[in-house]
Design an enzyme around this catalytic site. Structure first.
Site, PDB file in Angstrom:
ATOM      1  N   CYS A   3      79.698  53.863  60.058  1.00 44.27           N
ATOM      2  CA  CYS A   3      80.804  53.646  59.111  1.00 44.27           C
ATOM      3  C   CYS A   3      80.727  54.707  58.022  1.00 44.27           C
ATOM      4  O   CYS A   3      79.719  54.813  57.311  1.00 44.27           O
ATOM      5  CB  CYS A   3      80.711  52.248  58.503  1.00 44.27           C
ATOM      6  N   CYS A   6      80.028  53.319  54.509  1.00 45.16           N
ATOM      7  CA  CYS A   6      78.627  52.902  54.336  1.00 45.16           C
ATOM      8  C   CYS A   6      77.747  54.136  54.122  1.00 45.16           C
ATOM      9  O   CYS A   6      76.808  54.102  53.313  1.00 45.16           O
ATOM     10  CB  CYS A   6      78.149  52.100  55.543  1.00 45.16           C
ATOM     11  N   HIS A  45      79.373  45.773  53.924  1.00 45.15           N
ATOM     12  CA  HIS A  45      80.384  46.180  54.899  1.00 45.15           C
ATOM     13  C   HIS A  45      81.259  44.989  55.278  1.00 45.15           C
ATOM     14  O   HIS A  45      80.807  44.053  55.931  1.00 45.15           O
ATOM     15  CB  HIS A  45      79.741  46.773  56.162  1.00 45.15           C
ATOM     16  N   ASN A  85      95.238  48.775  52.909  1.00 45.08           N
ATOM     17  CA  ASN A  85      95.808  48.739  54.251  1.00 45.08           C
ATOM     18  C   ASN A  85      94.912  47.891  55.150  1.00 45.08           C
ATOM     19  O   ASN A  85      93.686  48.037  55.113  1.00 45.08           O
ATOM     20  CB  ASN A  85      95.916  50.159  54.813  1.00 45.08           C
ATOM     21  N   HIS A  96      86.329  49.915  56.699  1.00 43.96           N
ATOM     22  CA  HIS A  96      85.479  49.342  55.653  1.00 43.96           C
ATOM     23  C   HIS A  96      86.444  49.043  54.514  1.00 43.96           C
ATOM     24  O   HIS A  96      87.081  49.973  53.994  1.00 43.96           O
ATOM     25  CB  HIS A  96      84.381  50.334  55.254  1.00 43.96           C
ATOM     26  N   HIS A  98      88.723  48.685  51.571  1.00 45.11           N
ATOM     27  CA  HIS A  98      88.840  49.532  50.379  1.00 45.11           C
ATOM     28  C   HIS A  98      90.165  49.283  49.699  1.00 45.11           C
ATOM     29  O   HIS A  98      91.164  48.951  50.343  1.00 45.11           O
ATOM     30  CB  HIS A  98      88.689  51.015  50.736  1.00 45.11           C
ATOM     31  N   HIS A 100      92.831  51.189  47.312  1.00 42.90           N
ATOM     32  CA  HIS A 100      93.286  52.461  46.746  1.00 42.90           C
ATOM     33  C   HIS A 100      93.816  52.198  45.335  1.00 42.90           C
ATOM     34  O   HIS A 100      94.646  51.303  45.148  1.00 42.90           O
ATOM     35  CB  HIS A 100      94.448  53.036  47.560  1.00 42.90           C
TER      36      HIS A 100
HETATM   37  P1  AMP Z   1      93.170  53.981  54.842  1.00 47.72           P
HETATM   38  O1  AMP Z   1      94.111  54.876  55.601  1.00 47.72           O
HETATM   39  O2  AMP Z   1      93.850  52.953  53.989  1.00 47.72           O
HETATM   40  O3  AMP Z   1      92.120  53.393  55.749  1.00 47.72           O
HETATM   41  O4  AMP Z   1      92.446  54.909  53.789  1.00 47.72           O
HETATM   42  C1  AMP Z   1      91.293  55.631  54.074  1.00 47.72           C
HETATM   43  C2  AMP Z   1      91.192  56.692  53.016  1.00 47.72           C
HETATM   44  O5  AMP Z   1      89.887  57.216  53.057  1.00 47.72           O
HETATM   45  C3  AMP Z   1      92.176  57.844  53.198  1.00 47.72           C
HETATM   46  O6  AMP Z   1      93.017  57.945  52.050  1.00 47.72           O
HETATM   47  C4  AMP Z   1      91.253  59.053  53.341  1.00 47.72           C
HETATM   48  O7  AMP Z   1      91.758  60.214  52.707  1.00 47.72           O
HETATM   49  C5  AMP Z   1      89.979  58.566  52.679  1.00 47.72           C
HETATM   50  N1  AMP Z   1      88.752  59.221  53.120  1.00 47.72           N
HETATM   51  C6  AMP Z   1      88.335  59.406  54.392  1.00 47.72           C
HETATM   52  N2  AMP Z   1      87.136  60.037  54.391  1.00 47.72           N
HETATM   53  C7  AMP Z   1      86.805  60.247  53.091  1.00 47.72           C
HETATM   54  C8  AMP Z   1      85.688  60.855  52.437  1.00 47.72           C
HETATM   55  N3  AMP Z   1      84.655  61.381  53.129  1.00 47.72           N
HETATM   56  N4  AMP Z   1      85.685  60.908  51.083  1.00 47.72           N
HETATM   57  C9  AMP Z   1      86.709  60.396  50.377  1.00 47.72           C
HETATM   58  N5  AMP Z   1      87.778  59.782  50.938  1.00 47.72           N
HETATM   59  C10 AMP Z   1      87.829  59.720  52.273  1.00 47.72           C
HETATM   60 ZN    ZN Z   2      80.946  50.241  56.079  1.00 44.52          ZN
END
Ligand code: AMP
Ligand code: ZN
Length: 112
Positions: A3, A6, A45, A85, A96, A98, A100
């Site tokens: 992940c 993680c 997680h 989302n 995982h 999150h 925004h």
């Molecule tokens: P979602 O599409 O809602 O799952 O959002 C995932 C978010 O994670 C996206 O906006 C990506 O730009 C962001 N993301 C993916 N990898 C990384 C990373 N290594 N560092 C920071 N953000 C990331």
């Molecule tokens: Zn995770």
């Protein structure tokens, strides 16, 4: 577990940290969709909103208690949007949980 978030929490993948405590990590999105775009995640997680339950909801409450401070510290003094989302139709790309935080400019009046 493979992940990416993680691994960010563990420091195995670098990130620009916005906030951290025992239960929560917040960092700047690598592909920002607004001038300020921060992701707030539980250190535990949890794959998505579908997996929130009475066993882990205290951490979700903590996240929402902290979001105003994280937003203020990032300079979001004129409002912001919080988005999570969940699943395929919402285009969740990282499994995982999150949240925004988006802001720094007037945002779209539409959300989908
Ligand atoms: P979602 O599409 O809602 O799952 O959002 C995932 C978010 O994670 C996206 O906006 C990506 O730009 C962001 N993301 C993916 N990898 C990384 C990373 N290594 N560092 C920071 N953000 C990331
Ligand atoms: Zn995770």
């Amino acid at each position: 577990m493979d992940c990416i978030f993680c691994k960010i929490i563990a420091g195995e993948i670098p990130s620009k940290k916005a906030y951290e405590d025992r239960d929560i990590f917040a960092f700047y999105d690598i592909n920002p969709q607004a001038p300020i775009h921060i992701l707030v995640i539980p250190k535990e997680h949890i794959c998505c909103i579908d997996r929130i339950s009475s066993d882990n909801s205290a951490i979700i409450a903590k996240i929402f208690e902290k979001i105003p401070q994280i937003a203020k510290d990032a300079g979001l003094t004129n409002g912001y949007r919080v988005v999570s989302n969940c699943g395929n139709d919402a285009c969740q790309s990282v499994r995982h949980l999150h949240f925004h935080i988006l802001g720094g400019t007037p945002l779209s009046e539409t959300m989908a």
